[in-house]
Motif scaffolding. Structure first.
Motif, PDB file in Angstrom:
ATOM      1  N   LEU A 508       0.797  -1.395   0.069  1.00 24.79           N
ATOM      2  CA  LEU A 508       0.151  -0.065   0.009  1.00 24.79           C
ATOM      3  C   LEU A 508       0.819   1.154  -0.141  1.00 24.79           C
ATOM      4  N   ASP A 509       0.251   2.359  -0.584  1.00 17.11           N
ATOM      5  CA  ASP A 509       0.878   3.826  -0.280  1.00 17.11           C
ATOM      6  C   ASP A 509       0.196   4.446   0.799  1.00 17.11           C
ATOM      7  N   CYS A 510       0.509   5.525   1.423  1.00 15.24           N
ATOM      8  CA  CYS A 510       0.038   6.200   2.609  1.00 15.24           C
ATOM      9  C   CYS A 510      -1.585   6.163   2.397  1.00 15.24           C
ATOM     10  N   SER A 511      -1.887   6.811   1.010  1.00 13.12           N
ATOM     11  CA  SER A 511      -3.340   7.171   1.255  1.00 13.12           C
ATOM     12  C   SER A 511      -4.247   5.847   0.979  1.00 13.12           C
ATOM     13  N   GLY A 512      -3.580   4.893   0.229  1.00 11.38           N
ATOM     14  CA  GLY A 512      -4.155   3.521   0.272  1.00 11.38           C
ATOM     15  C   GLY A 512      -4.459   2.890   1.440  1.00 11.38           C
ATOM     16  N   PHE A 513      -3.394   2.967   2.541  1.00 14.91           N
ATOM     17  CA  PHE A 513      -3.700   2.498   3.884  1.00 14.91           C
ATOM     18  C   PHE A 513      -4.739   3.210   4.602  1.00 14.91           C
ATOM     19  N   ALA A 514      -4.817   4.598   4.402  1.00 13.71           N
ATOM     20  CA  ALA A 514      -5.743   5.374   5.057  1.00 13.71           C
ATOM     21  C   ALA A 514      -7.233   4.806   4.621  1.00 13.71           C
ATOM     22  N   ASP A 515      -7.335   4.766   3.580  1.00 16.87           N
ATOM     23  CA  ASP A 515      -8.699   4.287   2.804  1.00 16.87           C
ATOM     24  C   ASP A 515      -8.706   2.846   3.199  1.00 16.87           C
ATOM     25  N   TRP A 516      -7.911   1.859   2.827  1.00 20.63           N
ATOM     26  CA  TRP A 516      -8.035   0.539   3.415  1.00 20.63           C
ATOM     27  C   TRP A 516      -8.826   0.451   4.611  1.00 20.63           C
ATOM     28  N   ALA A 517      -7.966   1.065   5.784  1.00 21.92           N
ATOM     29  CA  ALA A 517      -8.468   0.829   7.177  1.00 21.92           C
ATOM     30  C   ALA A 517      -9.853   1.498   7.392  1.00 21.92           C
ATOM     31  N   TYR A 518     -10.180   2.617   6.908  1.00 25.96           N
ATOM     32  CA  TYR A 518     -11.662   3.090   7.134  1.00 25.96           C
ATOM     33  C   TYR A 518     -12.428   2.214   6.466  1.00 25.96           C
ATOM     34  N   ARG A 519     -12.326   1.683   5.244  1.00 31.25           N
ATOM     35  CA  ARG A 519     -13.219   0.686   4.720  1.00 31.25           C
ATOM     36  C   ARG A 519     -13.338  -0.771   5.329  1.00 31.25           C
ATOM     37  N   THR A 520     -12.157  -1.250   5.705  1.00 29.82           N
ATOM     38  CA  THR A 520     -12.193  -2.432   6.258  1.00 29.82           C
ATOM     39  C   THR A 520     -12.959  -2.451   7.771  1.00 29.82           C
ATOM     40  N   ALA A 521     -12.765  -1.229   8.382  1.00 30.05           N
ATOM     41  CA  ALA A 521     -13.451  -1.065   9.545  1.00 30.05           C
ATOM     42  C   ALA A 521     -14.819  -0.868   9.646  1.00 30.05           C
ATOM     43  N   THR A 561      -0.410  18.034  -0.758  1.00 31.81           N
ATOM     44  CA  THR A 561      -0.212  16.910   0.125  1.00 31.81           C
ATOM     45  C   THR A 561       0.860  15.825  -0.389  1.00 31.81           C
ATOM     46  N   THR A 562       1.727  15.605   0.571  1.00 25.47           N
ATOM     47  CA  THR A 562       2.627  14.634   0.335  1.00 25.47           C
ATOM     48  C   THR A 562       2.730  13.213   1.016  1.00 25.47           C
ATOM     49  N   HIS A 563       1.992  13.330   2.286  1.00 22.48           N
ATOM     50  CA  HIS A 563       1.878  12.251   3.002  1.00 22.48           C
ATOM     51  C   HIS A 563       0.413  12.217   3.944  1.00 22.48           C
ATOM     52  N   VAL A 564      -0.042  11.091   4.438  1.00 29.39           N
ATOM     53  CA  VAL A 564      -1.242  10.908   5.388  1.00 29.39           C
ATOM     54  C   VAL A 564      -1.025   9.875   6.455  1.00 29.39           C
ATOM     55  N   GLY A 565      -1.415  10.114   7.586  1.00 31.88           N
ATOM     56  CA  GLY A 565      -1.220   8.940   8.589  1.00 31.88           C
ATOM     57  C   GLY A 565      -2.557   8.996   9.348  1.00 31.88           C
ATOM     58  N   ILE A 566      -2.742   8.251  10.512  1.00 28.05           N
ATOM     59  CA  ILE A 566      -3.911   8.070  11.161  1.00 28.05           C
ATOM     60  C   ILE A 566      -3.442   8.333  12.701  1.00 28.05           C
ATOM     61  N   TYR A 567      -4.011   9.329  13.331  1.00 25.27           N
ATOM     62  CA  TYR A 567      -3.560   9.535  14.739  1.00 25.27           C
ATOM     63  C   TYR A 567      -4.050   8.570  15.633  1.00 25.27           C
ATOM     64  N   LEU A 568      -2.948   8.328  16.581  1.00 28.82           N
ATOM     65  CA  LEU A 568      -3.299   7.116  17.522  1.00 28.82           C
ATOM     66  C   LEU A 568      -3.332   7.611  18.991  1.00 28.82           C
ATOM     67  N   GLY A 569      -2.481   8.721  19.304  1.00 25.57           N
ATOM     68  CA  GLY A 569      -2.274   9.292  20.811  1.00 25.57           C
ATOM     69  C   GLY A 569      -1.017   9.932  20.974  1.00 25.57           C
ATOM     70  N   LEU A 570      -0.645  10.027  22.149  1.00 25.43           N
ATOM     71  CA  LEU A 570       0.925  10.698  22.818  1.00 25.43           C
ATOM     72  C   LEU A 570       1.437   9.578  23.360  1.00 25.43           C
ATOM     73  N   ASP A 571       2.760   9.546  23.049  1.00 25.93           N
ATOM     74  CA  ASP A 571       3.814   8.430  23.637  1.00 25.93           C
ATOM     75  C   ASP A 571       4.121   8.862  24.968  1.00 25.93           C
ATOM     76  N   TRP A 578       1.547   7.980  15.420  1.00 26.43           N
ATOM     77  CA  TRP A 578       0.720   7.777  14.091  1.00 26.43           C
ATOM     78  C   TRP A 578       0.909   6.339  13.580  1.00 26.43           C
ATOM     79  N   VAL A 579      -0.346   5.683  13.007  1.00 23.86           N
ATOM     80  CA  VAL A 579      -0.186   4.671  12.163  1.00 23.86           C
ATOM     81  C   VAL A 579      -0.311   5.081  10.901  1.00 23.86           C
ATOM     82  N   HIS A 580       0.992   4.620   9.937  1.00 27.29           N
ATOM     83  CA  HIS A 580       0.840   5.209   8.558  1.00 27.29           C
ATOM     84  C   HIS A 580       1.773   4.272   7.737  1.00 27.29           C
ATOM     85  N   CYS A 581       1.509   4.318   6.513  1.00 26.70           N
ATOM     86  CA  CYS A 581       2.389   3.556   5.557  1.00 26.70           C
ATOM     87  C   CYS A 581       3.291   4.478   5.099  1.00 26.70           C
ATOM     88  N   GLN A 582       4.623   4.154   5.630  1.00 25.65           N
ATOM     89  CA  GLN A 582       5.691   4.914   5.215  1.00 25.65           C
ATOM     90  C   GLN A 582       6.855   4.397   4.383  1.00 25.65           C
TER      91      GLN A 582
END
Length: 602
Positions: A508-521, A561-571, A578-582
């Motif tokens: 996957l690329d970064c946008s492909g991952f974000a899309d896949w996560a939301y649709r699979t969920a 835009t050059t990259h996208v990720g899904i926010y998780l929280g603070l370490d 972030w969870v993202h495809c890097q």
């Protein structure tokens, strides 16, 4: 004896008597051939059950200890018996592997660039093998074998003529420490050490001294030639020049992403940037180069000359294209001469040997208008063993055992449940255990105790493929759940990347991952119709203070835009996770410099 003691004694005696009777009965059944009856009788006896249970426990413990002993011994030999030492060696091996792969990737990019200069379009350039095509662990094992005698054995330190350490100079490549520092330069070592401590780069003192030697030899006032860097104010003195030069070099190290003097490929970039300017680092990144090479140094110099000409400034020379070789001849720092052969591997000398063959790793063959880039081993299978490292057959055979060690250390999780990349770079890139997924979900719930089920499901789905799906330029999947095509070699057809036209493991690329996560969920499919720009435009803008787990983060550069990720929280240190495809790693968990935030669902 009181009544209770009498009762206890009688109970015990009765129990023993019944047990003895049942044992005798079981033996009688067995002697008469009634083994089933013997087993049933024995099973009714609690004493026999305890004896059998004890024997089983002893047997399994014995098998476990004997079965684990070889791996325990091997781990003890490799790691010195402690988790901390094992981690350090693992990180060293991963760092070296990344730099070796960078050499081959850069050489591939150089071959592509040459074809483009010939007028060949990107669509007409292909390769049928991954880039890099050879295991870094194999290359490291070959180098390790060069430390062996010709019969494949370790040199004996008790023999007078046995080699005791690596030579300082390897034939070809970059020559290290071949020239001494002058007394004029050495008199400023204390000043350099003070400035290095001030700007938190004390581990680079030897390299700074080499730069000073190349810049001035310790003569004159501007000993580090830093007056024009913008970091020297007022009268130029040797001390102000050193302060400004060290401060400037520290910024070059930071921009280059250099973590230590052993991070050799990034160190070379930082040193060359001291001469070329930090624009060299940005230029490398835009063209997909992972590090310095003699070829891309010449390319950047010509690029800057052309830029000056466009602005009406007629210059003939820009910078020193041989700066790395010129500086490093004064750099007096070598590899370890203690410990196992694995620990003696010096990435400096290894890269020096590999770079001696720069431009020879890839070649192209034309079929009409199609140009296929091939790797050197297609022409000569033993290119590395015989041409680069000049190994004997005995050394080659011994190298196999070292390759196995590198693969083990470079590809396994730590026994304490963490993973080697995550500890070093705040990045989880290996498949997560159920416990690790739970840990990350706990971070999300801590950031937002009332997180919606939809957001929690998106994160759960995204975390489920961390370390399992790699990055693939233009990689999309219109289905949901696991794609059986992931991991199979496919041609990269999307234009605009250094991997375009090559065959890579599908992912996957970064946008492909974000899309896949939301649709699979099962949350939404509105992210599917396009890339990062579509996802940016179809989601709601929010501020950093409004950011919640499950929201998207975007990188922006020059209005795109050059990259996208899904926010998780603070370490634990308060940084956003972030969870993202890097690129280069695939689906990961880690910190990332997203600056724009968008909401997908409430």
């Amino acid at each position: 004896m009181d009544t209770n003691e009498q009762k206890g004694f009688l109970d015990t005696a009765t129990s023993l008597g019944q047990g003895a009777y049942q044992v005798t009965k079981a033996i009688a059944h067995a002697m008469s051939g009634d083994f089933v009856g013997a087993a049933v009788t024995a099973a009714k006896n609690p004493i026999i059950r305890k004896i059998i249970l004890g024997v089983c426990v002893f047997f399994f413990l014995f098998v476990f200890i004997i079965g684990s002993l070889p791996s325990m011994i091997l781990n003890s030999i490799i790691s010195g018996g402690t988790i901390g030492e094992q981690t350090e060696l693992q990180l060293q091996i991963l760092n070296m592997a990344a730099q070796i792969n960078g050499v081959f990737l850069d050489d591939y990019n150089i071959e592509q660039e040459e074809l483009k200069q010939m007028g060949v379009s990107v669509e007409d350039i292909t390769t049928k093998e991954p880039v890099p095509p050879i295991s870094a662990y194999k290359i490291m094992s070959y180098f390790c074998a060069t430390l062996l005698t010709t019969d494949g054995k370790e040199p004996n330190p008790d023999i007078e003529d046995a080699p005791q350490e690596l030579p300082e100079v390897i034939e070809g490549g970059i020559h290290l420490g071949t020239k001494p520092l002058s007394q004029d330069a050495e008199r400023y070592r204390t000043d350099v050490e003070m400035a290095a401590e001030k700007y938190q780069v004390s581990q680079y003192v030897n390299m700074i001294m080499a730069i000073l030697m190349q810049e001035s030899g310790g003569r004159g006032q501007d000993v580090m030639q830093s007056a024009g860097s913008g970091h020297v104010h007022g009268t130029v003195t040797p001390q102000s020049s050193i302060d400004g030069g060290v401060r400037y070099f520290a910024k070059c190290l930071q921009k280059a992403g250099c973590k230590s003097p052993q991070d050799w490929s990034r160190l070379e970039v930082a040193v060359q940037a001291y001469n070329f300017g930090p624009g060299y680092i940005s230029w490398l990144s835009k063209r997909g180069y992972t590090g310095w090479t003699a070829t891309n140094a010449k390319q950047f110099s010509q690029y800057m000359i052309d830029e000056y000409h466009k602005n009406g400034q007629n210059i003939r020379i820009y910078g020193d294209t041989q700066y790395i070789s010129h500086v490093f001849r004064y750099y007096h720092a070598g590899g370890s001469t203690e410990g196992s052969l694995v620990e003696k591997i010096d990435i400096v000398h290894l890269l020096s040997m590999l770079r001696n063959f720069e431009g020879n790793y890839y070649y192209h063959e034309a079929d009409a208008q199609q140009y296929e880039i091939k790797f050197v081993t297609r022409q000569k299978e033993d290119y590395f063993t015989k041409t680069v490292f000049k190994l004997t057959d005995a050394q080659i055979e011994m190298a196999k055992s070292y390759e196995a060690i590198f693969e083990q250390l470079g590809n396994t999780e730590l026994s304490n449940g963490g993973n080697i990349l995550g500890q070093a770079s705040n990045l989880d890139t290996l498949p997560l255990t159920d416990a690790q997924v739970t840990k990350y979900l706990a971070i999300a719930y801590k950031a937002d105790p009332s997180i919606s089920p939809e957001r929690a499901q998106v994160l759960t789905v995204g975390l489920s493929i961390v370390g399992k799906v790699g990055y693939f330029w233009g990689g999309k999947y219109s289905g949901t759940g696991w794609n059986p095509e992931w991991g199979k070699l496919k041609k990269v057809t999307a234009a605009g990347d250094r991997t375009t036209g090559t065959y890579q493991p599908f992912g996957l690329d970064c946008s492909g991952f974000a899309d896949w996560a939301y649709r699979t969920a099962g949350v939404t499919d509105k992210l599917q119709a396009g890339g990062t720009w579509h996802q940016y435009q179809t989601t709601k803008p929010i501020s950093a203070s409004q950011l919640q787990p499950g929201d998207l983060g975007f990188m922006l550069s020059n209005g795109r835009t050059t990259h996208v990720g899904i926010y998780l929280g603070l370490d634990a240190s308060g940084k956003r996770l972030w969870v993202h495809c890097q690129g280069g790693n695939g689906v990961v968990v880690g910190t990332c410099a997203f600056s724009q935030f968008r909401e997908v669902v409430k």
